[in-house]
Design a protein around this motif. Structure first.
Motif: not given
Length: 430
Positions: A185-188, A301-304, A352-353
């Motif tokens: 829940n905190n990827y990556p 949230p900006e990168s993912f 994406d994932i």
């Protein structure tokens, strides 16, 4: 009169008293022995303090013996104190206490310590006497035990009630296959694994978890607040090597295990969006403005970036309407029913994932409605006037004059006046 041990060790210096020798039993009074001269205000001849005293019994630690005294009364007190210590030590040395685990439905046999089979004993369960019908000699027989029979069982010798054996019976079940779940829940940053048993065992369980990435074993750090959760940090992003997590649960009646094998990207699942707010749009009876925030556990949230899924429905209907949003944290509902209360929820997912999050906490809102205006039409005025006229009643003090009635009453008065004149004229001529 019998003095306390304290008074024996340090009495008031009234007169010279004989010397008392204290020593541990079995040592012949030699090892650790101290000679106390009671005539010297409680000071020992070798200037050492008296032996330590047990706080509960107020007796020396271990078993101590008392030497001869010239005064027979203190000597008797010394013997009594020594006897108390001996009895206490014997009773506690003879009892055997432990925890006994048994499966639900099992037949349980308990022996009364080292007592013979034909010895006279009494058994109790949680302080209540057990019926003799459950005894086989000195053995206690419990058939088909259940959870309610867990408790403390004690065995006493005959009528003396000397405790000979004591055990705490714990009735339970071996563990079934545990349920294991791993999620990021905190990827990556990493992921966590949590677990629980499908059914309780009613006895203590221990869990052991191992995490292997390829050929390397990883550390699963225990959660600070949740005892059935641990955390693993990613050592390599976008890895194609699978993770294998194995969980083993063990208790006194058995063990069981389960395992999961997964790719890094398949367990990504954000927490639900936070701070969801829905409010009406002024002067728009079919619109609702909905806004929310990214879950605070999502670190970047900006990168993912996340995408969102909005669902809403009026309370009077069971069917949801859905809107998927690729960006942004707000949306305007344009097809709401005027004046109907709506329930609204939002979910989130990595672009994406992974999989969709759980739904957010539901919020309620009702579209804007125009306030009713109190208008008076011409028809309403006419109707109001007619109703007022027909229902008018004159006040009690009002007198209504009838014109015809007034004229009639005048003619009657004239006739009476003429009659009176004629009568008066006739009287004059008589």
């Amino acid at each position: 009169m019998c003095w306390s041990l304290k008074e024996l060790i340090a009495p008031e210096p009234v007169q010279k008293q004989p010397v008392v020798a204290w020593g541990r039993a079995g040592s012949g009074g030699e090892e650790g022995a101290k000679i106390l001269d009671l005539s010297s205000k409680g000071q020992s001849s070798n200037q050492k303090n008296p032996p330590d005293v047990d706080e509960k019994l107020r007796t020396p630690q271990g078993l101590w013996t008392c030497g001869e005294m010239a005064n027979p009364v203190p000597s008797a007190c010394c013997v009594v104190l020594a006897a108390v210590v001996v009895v206490y030590a014997q009773r506690h040395s003879q009892q055997d206490s432990h925890i006994q685990y048994e499966r639900v439905g099992a037949d349980v046999t308990m022996k009364c310590g080292s007592m013979d089979w034909d010895a006279a004993v009494t058994w109790t369960a949680n302080g209540t006497d057990i019926d003799e019908s459950r005894l086989n000699g000195s053995y206690l027989i419990l058939k088909n035990v259940n959870l309610t029979q867990s408790g403390q069982y004690s065995c006493y010798e005959g009528s003396s009630w000397h405790l000979k054996y004591q055990t705490y019976l714990r009735v339970g079940t071996p563990p079934k296959e545990p349920l294991l779940m791993c999620r990021s829940n905190n990827y990556p940053k990493g992921f966590y694994c949590s677990w629980h048993l499908p059914t309780p065992t009613s006895i203590p369980n221990s869990f052991n978890i191992s995490v292997i990435h390829g050929t390397k074993e990883m550390v699963c750090e225990k959660d600070v607040f949740l005892k059935n959760r641990c955390h693993i940090r990613y050592i390599q992003l976008f890895s194609t090597v699978k993770y294998k997590v194995t969980l083993t649960v063990t208790n006194a009646l058995g063990k069981n295990s389960t395992s999961l094998t997964f790719d890094e990207f398949t367990i990504v699942k954000p927490d639900p969006p936070e701070s969801v707010v829905a409010k009406p749009v002024p002067n728009n009876p079919r619109r609702l403005e909905v806004s929310w925030q990214n879950p605070s556990s999502w670190p970047d949230p900006e990168s993912f970036p996340l995408k969102f899924f909005l669902r809403y429905r009026p309370l009077i209907l069971d069917q949801w309407q859905h809107v998927e949003l690729s960006d942004g944290t707000s949306h305007t509902i344009t097809d709401a029913y005027a004046g109907k209360e709506y329930i609204i929820q939002v979910a989130a997912k990595d672009n994406d994932i992974g999989t969709w999050s759980d739904w957010s906490v539901a919020v309620h809102a009702t579209p804007w409605t125009e306030e009713p205006k109190h208008l008076t039409t011409e028809a309403q005025i006419t109707e109001t006037t007619s109703a007022s006229t027909s229902s008018f009643m004159p006040p009690p003090t009002t007198k209504i004059c009838d014109k015809g009635a007034v004229v009639g009453s005048g003619a009657v008065a004239a006739r009476w006046t003429a009659g009176l004149v004629l009568a008066a004229y006739g009287v004059l001529f008589i």
